[in-house]
Design a protein around this motif. Structure first.
Motif, mmCIF file in Angstrom:
data_model
loop_
_atom_site.group_PDB
_atom_site.id
_atom_site.type_symbol
_atom_site.label_atom_id
_atom_site.label_comp_id
_atom_site.label_asym_id
_atom_site.label_seq_id
_atom_site.Cartn_x
_atom_site.Cartn_y
_atom_site.Cartn_z
ATOM 1 N N UNK A 61 1.036 -0.987 -0.007
ATOM 2 C CA UNK A 61 -0.020 0.219 -0.022
ATOM 3 C C UNK A 61 0.857 1.069 0.024
ATOM 4 N N UNK A 88 2.417 2.030 -3.461
ATOM 5 C CA UNK A 88 1.629 2.392 -4.357
ATOM 6 C C UNK A 88 1.290 3.817 -3.810
ATOM 7 N N UNK A 103 5.031 -7.363 -8.342
ATOM 8 C CA UNK A 103 4.255 -6.085 -8.312
ATOM 9 C C UNK A 103 4.992 -5.128 -9.338
ATOM 10 N N UNK A 149 3.410 -3.815 -12.479
ATOM 11 C CA UNK A 149 3.421 -2.241 -12.752
ATOM 12 C C UNK A 149 3.994 -1.703 -14.073
ATOM 13 N N UNK A 187 -6.337 3.188 -11.498
ATOM 14 C CA UNK A 187 -5.211 2.453 -11.698
ATOM 15 C C UNK A 187 -4.315 3.042 -12.637
ATOM 16 N N UNK A 188 -5.097 3.056 -13.846
ATOM 17 C CA UNK A 188 -4.433 3.645 -15.082
ATOM 18 C C UNK A 188 -4.226 5.353 -15.036
ATOM 19 N N UNK A 226 -3.275 6.558 -12.506
ATOM 20 C CA UNK A 226 -1.846 6.724 -11.603
ATOM 21 C C UNK A 226 -0.657 6.211 -12.399
ATOM 22 N N UNK A 227 -0.890 5.203 -13.094
ATOM 23 C CA UNK A 227 0.127 4.432 -13.617
ATOM 24 C C UNK A 227 0.471 5.485 -15.092
ATOM 25 N N UNK A 228 -0.508 5.318 -15.825
ATOM 26 C CA UNK A 228 -0.163 5.886 -17.268
ATOM 27 C C UNK A 228 -0.167 7.486 -17.193
ATOM 28 N N UNK A 264 -6.598 1.336 -5.848
ATOM 29 C CA UNK A 264 -5.444 1.221 -6.428
ATOM 30 C C UNK A 264 -4.933 -0.187 -5.758
ATOM 31 N N UNK A 265 -5.101 -0.349 -4.466
ATOM 32 C CA UNK A 265 -4.534 -1.720 -3.796
ATOM 33 C C UNK A 265 -5.304 -2.764 -4.302
ATOM 34 N N UNK A 306 -4.350 -3.834 -7.963
ATOM 35 C CA UNK A 306 -3.131 -4.441 -8.041
ATOM 36 C C UNK A 306 -3.367 -5.593 -7.404
#
Lengths: 302, 172
Positions: free
Chosen positions: A8, A11, A32, A36, B129-130, B132-134, B157-158, B161
């Motif tokens: 957590x 992230x 992970x 990612x 999630x995306x 955040x990631x992209x 998010x958690x 993942x």
């Protein structure tokens, strides 16, 4: 799952350097971070913003919205689309003949001019223009009443019997009935030229010409009331009010027995004759009688 | 003062707003639906709403307005082709690369599985999630865009993942 807290924090970018080190050594981290990194696969395709903007502009030019009439928007939309289609086919048809003037007679209808300016015509009104000359000069001739939403651009003129209204791009209402001429500016600036002089109207200002007499006044409405099915007047001669009543209800009014000297400020509905007659006659102290499509006004004192 | 002075009714102002936010809005909708045409159509629709209400929305507020409308619109979208299905097509048509066959096999299997797993995620989780990631958005920014709390963003998010990890456990 182990290390849940660490994951957590990872992230949320909240790991301390020490925690980071511990985490990076773990088996979980390997998994992970592989996921990612792999998420790169979800990158969106290239979006051509200029192309999409052009598409947007194209769609806007051909769809109807702008005007909010009180009926269900859907119906209006359908009606307007049908109208647009018929207007377009009419234009196409007319293009086959040279030097023609297009004219429209309306029972409150929306129509689009070649530059996608919008005109809504009130009942018993007529608009005409020449499509060939449109590119050179944006000008329309109006008999009756129309509400205009003009696309910004070169000078746009509305030519009526008693005056010429010119704008660059704005919203306004023009009414020419018999010897009565009225212009209301609902947005931006409007220039009104009559045989006597020229007046510049700004937002909420109105111009009225009746029997050579000019009157300037202010309105608060954002758009003409007739778009919502109501006819409104400001210190307007009763004869003009009655003309509009006759026009809206397709009746004839016999007012020979009353004096039509006064003016009328107020409104009447366009879909309820009895209410409309009450609205007009009550303040003046008249009574009325309806005989088929004829209405006779009498004075109460008689 | 004319109403249009405070809004985005002016054509060039509006065009600027479109240019500035179009791509981000498209990405946002693509993360959620994973369908290019769908996302493009929705961008058009969202800007259509802005245009309709142009006199009520200032330039400064226009971005927030666009994302609020996008969020609301999304709830109304119905009968979409299964995103999982779309995904298989996407994997198949992905361009050839110059890697060794073994690597391609391995990586495309991983990518394919990851794509598949992404498609199974609830839309809100995938979107979060995306973003955040992209897009590299901060938790706080995502919370603002989606109108939820930062805590909720962290949770999503958690969860996202965790799901991917579980789903891909056998090939990691």
């Amino acid at each position: 799952m182990q290390n849940e807290e660490l994951i957590k924090k990872w992230l949320n970018d909240e790991l301390t350097p020490a925690e980071q080190e511990t985490f990076e050594e773990s088996e979980e981290y390997k998994h992970f971070s592989k996921i990612w990194d792999g998420l790169e696969v979800a990158s969106p395709p290239f979006y051509d913003v200029e192309k999409e903007l052009a598409k947007f502009r194209e769609n806007q030019a051909s769809t109807t919205k702008v005007i909010k009439v009180s009926w269900t928007k859907r119906l209006v939309g359908i009606a307007a689309s049908l109208l647009l289609v018929s207007v377009l086919s009419y234009i196409l048809f007319q293009f086959t003949k040279q030097n023609q003037t297009l004219s429209f007679t309306a029972a409150q209808e929306e129509l689009y001019l070649p530059d996608s300016s919008l005109v809504i015509l009130n009942k018993g009104s007529k608009l005409s223009y020449s499509p060939e000359n449109w590119a050179a000069k944006r000008a329309v001739e109006l008999e009756g009443e129309g509400y205009f939403k003009v696309k910004t651009g070169s000078k746009f003129e509305v030519i009526a019997e008693d005056g010429v209204v010119s704008v660059l791009g704005t919203a306004f209402n023009v009414k020419q009935r018999a010897s009565f001429f009225e212009v209301i500016c609902h947005e931006g600036k409007v220039r009104v030229a009559t045989t006597q002089d020229t007046t510049l109207l700004t937002l909420g200002k109105a111009f009225q010409l009746e029997a050579q007499k000019v009157q300037l006044f202010e309105v608060t409405a954002l758009e003409p009331s007739w778009l919502k099915g109501e006819s409104s007047f400001h210190k307007t001669p009763l004869s003009v009010v009655i003309d509009e009543l006759e026009n809206q209800y397709e009746i004839s009014v016999d007012a020979d027995q009353v004096s039509l000297k006064g003016t009328f400020t107020g409104s009447f509905p366009n879909d309820n004759l009895e209410l409309a007659l009450d609205a007009i006659t009550a303040p003046a102290g008249y009574t009325y009688q309806v005989l088929n499509d004829k209405v006779v006004f009498t004075s109460e004192n008689n | 003062m004319a109403k249009k002075d405070i809004g985005v009714c002016d054509e060039s102002t509006f065009n600027e707003v479109f240019r500035k936010n179009g791509t981000e809005l498209f990405n946002f909708l693509h993360f959620k639906y994973r369908d290019e045409d769908e996302a493009k159509d929705l961008v058009q629709e969202v800007f259509g709403k802005l245009w309709e209400n142009c006199e009520k929305v200032s330039v400064e507020k226009s971005k927030a307005y666009l994302f609020v409308v996008a969020n609301n619109l999304m709830k109304n979208v119905l009968s979409k082709k299964s995103t999982a299905l779309k995904h298989q097509e996407y994997v198949k048509t992905k361009e050839a690369s110059t890697e060794t066959p073994h690597y391609i096999l391995e990586s495309s299997e991983f990518e394919g599985q990851l794509n598949q797993a992404l498609s199974e995620l609830p839309e809100e989780q995938r979107l979060t999630l995306l973003l955040k990631r992209i897009e590299g958005k901060k938790q706080r920014e995502i919370a603002e865009m989606l109108g939820i709390s930062e805590k909720a963003v962290e949770k999503r998010l958690f969860k996202a993942m965790k799901h991917l990890r579980k789903r891909l456990g056998n090939i990691l």
